[in-house]
Write an enzyme that holds these catalytic residues in place. Sequence first.
Site, mmCIF file in Angstrom:
data_model
loop_
_atom_site.group_PDB
_atom_site.id
_atom_site.type_symbol
_atom_site.label_atom_id
_atom_site.label_comp_id
_atom_site.label_asym_id
_atom_site.label_seq_id
_atom_site.Cartn_x
_atom_site.Cartn_y
_atom_site.Cartn_z
ATOM 1 N N GLN A 104 0.847 -1.197 0.000
ATOM 2 C CA GLN A 104 0.000 0.000 0.000
ATOM 3 C C GLN A 104 0.884 1.249 0.000
ATOM 4 O O GLN A 104 0.370 2.351 -0.101
ATOM 5 C CB GLN A 104 -0.848 0.045 1.271
ATOM 6 C CG GLN A 104 -1.901 -1.027 1.371
ATOM 7 C CD GLN A 104 -2.654 -0.888 2.676
ATOM 8 O OE1 GLN A 104 -2.181 -1.256 3.736
ATOM 9 N NE2 GLN A 104 -3.840 -0.339 2.612
ATOM 10 N N ILE A 106 3.733 4.145 -0.794
ATOM 11 C CA ILE A 106 4.125 4.944 -1.953
ATOM 12 C C ILE A 106 5.590 5.358 -1.843
ATOM 13 O O ILE A 106 6.067 6.159 -2.633
ATOM 14 C CB ILE A 106 3.238 6.210 -2.046
ATOM 15 C CG1 ILE A 106 3.282 6.989 -0.714
ATOM 16 C CG2 ILE A 106 1.798 5.824 -2.376
ATOM 17 C CD1 ILE A 106 2.584 8.339 -0.767
ATOM 18 N N ASP A 107 6.299 4.799 -0.835
ATOM 19 C CA ASP A 107 7.625 5.328 -0.486
ATOM 20 C C ASP A 107 8.786 4.678 -1.247
ATOM 21 O O ASP A 107 9.935 5.085 -1.083
ATOM 22 C CB ASP A 107 7.867 5.201 1.022
ATOM 23 C CG ASP A 107 7.696 3.763 1.531
ATOM 24 O OD1 ASP A 107 7.980 2.813 0.778
ATOM 25 O OD2 ASP A 107 7.276 3.595 2.695
ATOM 26 N N HIS A 122 -0.955 1.664 -4.420
ATOM 27 C CA HIS A 122 -1.280 3.094 -4.277
ATOM 28 C C HIS A 122 -0.306 3.989 -5.036
ATOM 29 O O HIS A 122 -0.217 5.178 -4.759
ATOM 30 C CB HIS A 122 -1.347 3.466 -2.790
ATOM 31 C CG HIS A 122 -2.510 2.823 -2.091
ATOM 32 N ND1 HIS A 122 -2.652 2.770 -0.730
ATOM 33 C CD2 HIS A 122 -3.614 2.192 -2.593
ATOM 34 C CE1 HIS A 122 -3.775 2.140 -0.411
ATOM 35 N NE2 HIS A 122 -4.365 1.764 -1.529
ATOM 36 N N CYS A 133 -2.191 17.674 -20.374
ATOM 37 C CA CYS A 133 -1.824 16.951 -21.608
ATOM 38 C C CYS A 133 -1.439 15.488 -21.329
ATOM 39 O O CYS A 133 -1.160 14.742 -22.254
ATOM 40 C CB CYS A 133 -0.693 17.679 -22.354
ATOM 41 S SG CYS A 133 0.927 17.512 -21.569
ATOM 42 N N CYS A 158 3.236 22.036 -21.321
ATOM 43 C CA CYS A 158 2.082 22.956 -21.352
ATOM 44 C C CYS A 158 1.930 23.772 -20.075
ATOM 45 O O CYS A 158 0.975 24.527 -19.942
ATOM 46 C CB CYS A 158 0.801 22.171 -21.649
ATOM 47 S SG CYS A 158 0.222 21.195 -20.256
ATOM 48 N N SER A 197 -3.174 -1.867 9.014
ATOM 49 C CA SER A 197 -4.386 -1.983 9.833
ATOM 50 C C SER A 197 -5.478 -2.713 9.063
ATOM 51 O O SER A 197 -6.495 -3.087 9.635
ATOM 52 C CB SER A 197 -4.892 -0.587 10.197
ATOM 53 O OG SER A 197 -5.282 0.091 9.024
ATOM 54 N N GLU A 223 -0.411 -3.489 16.468
ATOM 55 C CA GLU A 223 -1.708 -3.546 17.163
ATOM 56 C C GLU A 223 -2.616 -4.548 16.455
ATOM 57 O O GLU A 223 -2.316 -4.974 15.333
ATOM 58 C CB GLU A 223 -2.335 -2.154 17.204
ATOM 59 C CG GLU A 223 -2.482 -1.544 15.828
ATOM 60 C CD GLU A 223 -3.032 -0.124 15.837
ATOM 61 O OE1 GLU A 223 -2.909 0.573 16.853
ATOM 62 O OE2 GLU A 223 -3.597 0.262 14.802
HETATM 63 P P1 NAD Z 1 -2.259 1.279 7.620
HETATM 64 O O1 NAD Z 1 -3.719 1.270 7.585
HETATM 65 O O2 NAD Z 1 -1.547 0.308 6.795
HETATM 66 O O3 NAD Z 1 -1.848 1.233 9.242
HETATM 67 C C1 NAD Z 1 -0.543 1.104 9.731
HETATM 68 C C2 NAD Z 1 -0.479 -0.074 10.729
HETATM 69 O O4 NAD Z 1 0.884 -0.383 10.984
HETATM 70 C C3 NAD Z 1 -1.131 0.250 12.072
HETATM 71 O O5 NAD Z 1 -2.031 -0.794 12.440
HETATM 72 C C4 NAD Z 1 0.075 0.287 13.074
HETATM 73 O O6 NAD Z 1 -0.241 -0.261 14.332
HETATM 74 C C5 NAD Z 1 1.077 -0.587 12.390
HETATM 75 N N1 NAD Z 1 2.490 -0.256 12.655
HETATM 76 C C6 NAD Z 1 3.040 0.977 12.788
HETATM 77 N N2 NAD Z 1 4.388 0.860 12.959
HETATM 78 C C7 NAD Z 1 4.677 -0.473 12.936
HETATM 79 C C8 NAD Z 1 5.884 -1.229 13.053
HETATM 80 N N3 NAD Z 1 7.077 -0.640 13.252
HETATM 81 N N4 NAD Z 1 5.804 -2.578 12.941
HETATM 82 C C9 NAD Z 1 4.610 -3.197 12.779
HETATM 83 N N5 NAD Z 1 3.432 -2.531 12.667
HETATM 84 C C10 NAD Z 1 3.465 -1.187 12.739
HETATM 85 O O7 NAD Z 1 -1.623 2.519 7.127
HETATM 86 P P2 NAD Z 1 -2.112 4.012 7.291
HETATM 87 O O8 NAD Z 1 -1.069 4.659 8.084
HETATM 88 O O9 NAD Z 1 -3.516 4.031 7.781
HETATM 89 O O10 NAD Z 1 -2.080 4.503 5.774
HETATM 90 C C11 NAD Z 1 -3.170 4.407 4.910
HETATM 91 C C12 NAD Z 1 -2.676 4.588 3.493
HETATM 92 O O11 NAD Z 1 -1.893 5.781 3.399
HETATM 93 C C13 NAD Z 1 -1.765 3.483 3.046
HETATM 94 O O12 NAD Z 1 -2.494 2.476 2.485
HETATM 95 C C14 NAD Z 1 -0.787 4.198 2.108
HETATM 96 O O13 NAD Z 1 -1.292 4.239 0.795
HETATM 97 C C15 NAD Z 1 -0.737 5.619 2.615
HETATM 98 N N6 NAD Z 1 0.496 5.865 3.381
HETATM 99 C C16 NAD Z 1 1.688 5.408 2.896
HETATM 100 C C17 NAD Z 1 2.850 5.623 3.604
HETATM 101 C C18 NAD Z 1 4.150 5.106 3.034
HETATM 102 O O14 NAD Z 1 4.272 4.968 1.815
HETATM 103 N N7 NAD Z 1 5.133 4.775 3.879
HETATM 104 C C19 NAD Z 1 2.801 6.309 4.831
HETATM 105 C C20 NAD Z 1 1.554 6.779 5.296
HETATM 106 C C21 NAD Z 1 0.418 6.530 4.562
HETATM 107 ZN ZN ZN Z 2 1.141 19.123 -20.033
#
Ligand code: NAD
Ligand code: ZN
Length: 254
Positions: A104, A106-107, A122, A133, A158, A197, A223
Amino acid sequence: MDTADSILKAASLLRTATCAVAFTGAGISTPSGIPDFRSPNSGLWATADPMTVASIFGFRANPQAFFDWVHPLAETIMQAKPNAAHLALARFEQLGHLAGIVTQNIDMLHHRAGSKIVHELHGHFREATCTHCFRTHDGEVALREFLITHQIPRCKSCNSVLKPNVILFGEQLPIETLRSAQAMAKRADLMLVIGSSLEVAPASEIPLIARRGGAKTVIINLEPTLLDLEAEIVIQGDASVVLPDLLRSVEQTN
Ligand code: NAD
Ligand code: ZN
């Protein structure tokens, strides 16, 4: 079952799986310094609601607000390095224990860690597309310029606003990537769910597709998640600690 036993059992499942797949969320990248959206002190909720500012409707209505919001996140992402969890997944793939990753995130940290098969549901910052364009631009070049100048990135042809190829709230997932991820989930006989999550649909359906096809499920998350009750193994812990332990356990008995 304590964590050590769970890791031993998960290692045994990984060694015997014929098609193990990892599904990763923002939690795998928090040890690299990139906040998830849900943790209270992440800061990403503090200034604006991502559901609004990082939605396609918000972007179209007010690109400046989107770029103001994304600036610190983009800066963090450009500086971030893969952590031990990303590196362990890359190693599992090299060893033939992992068929691929559906993420999920984007990093781009899975690619930077050396993983080869990564379906980014994502999107990512490697490319940006002109909103007028539709010309594709090098997203990282555009982002670096933006981080220095704070000016909204614009199309070289553009001069219209560029949108990074990340999927905003309200946008469709990239269909080819989604199909590839679904196909891999159908083939899977083991699904590792790491740092998600599982609350963001439709991405969160990928582990369910694997489950319906008979795959065993291992969850590694700080969690509880929505799939814990159905999973064979749940390890509540930091992915950057648990995954290297799992790798060591698999390598010792290889
Ligand atoms: P998410 O719904 O995937 O939730 C993150 C989960 O990871 C939580 O349940 C948390 O308890 C758990 N967690 C946090 N640190 C942890 C660790 N060190 N080890 C194990 N578990 C851990 O993600 P979100 O934050 O609700 O993001 C939603 C959407 O936003 C993602 O699907 C993504 O597209 C985007 N997003 C991406 C990034 C990224 O690219 N790194 C960061 C933030 C949000
Ligand atoms: Zn353009």
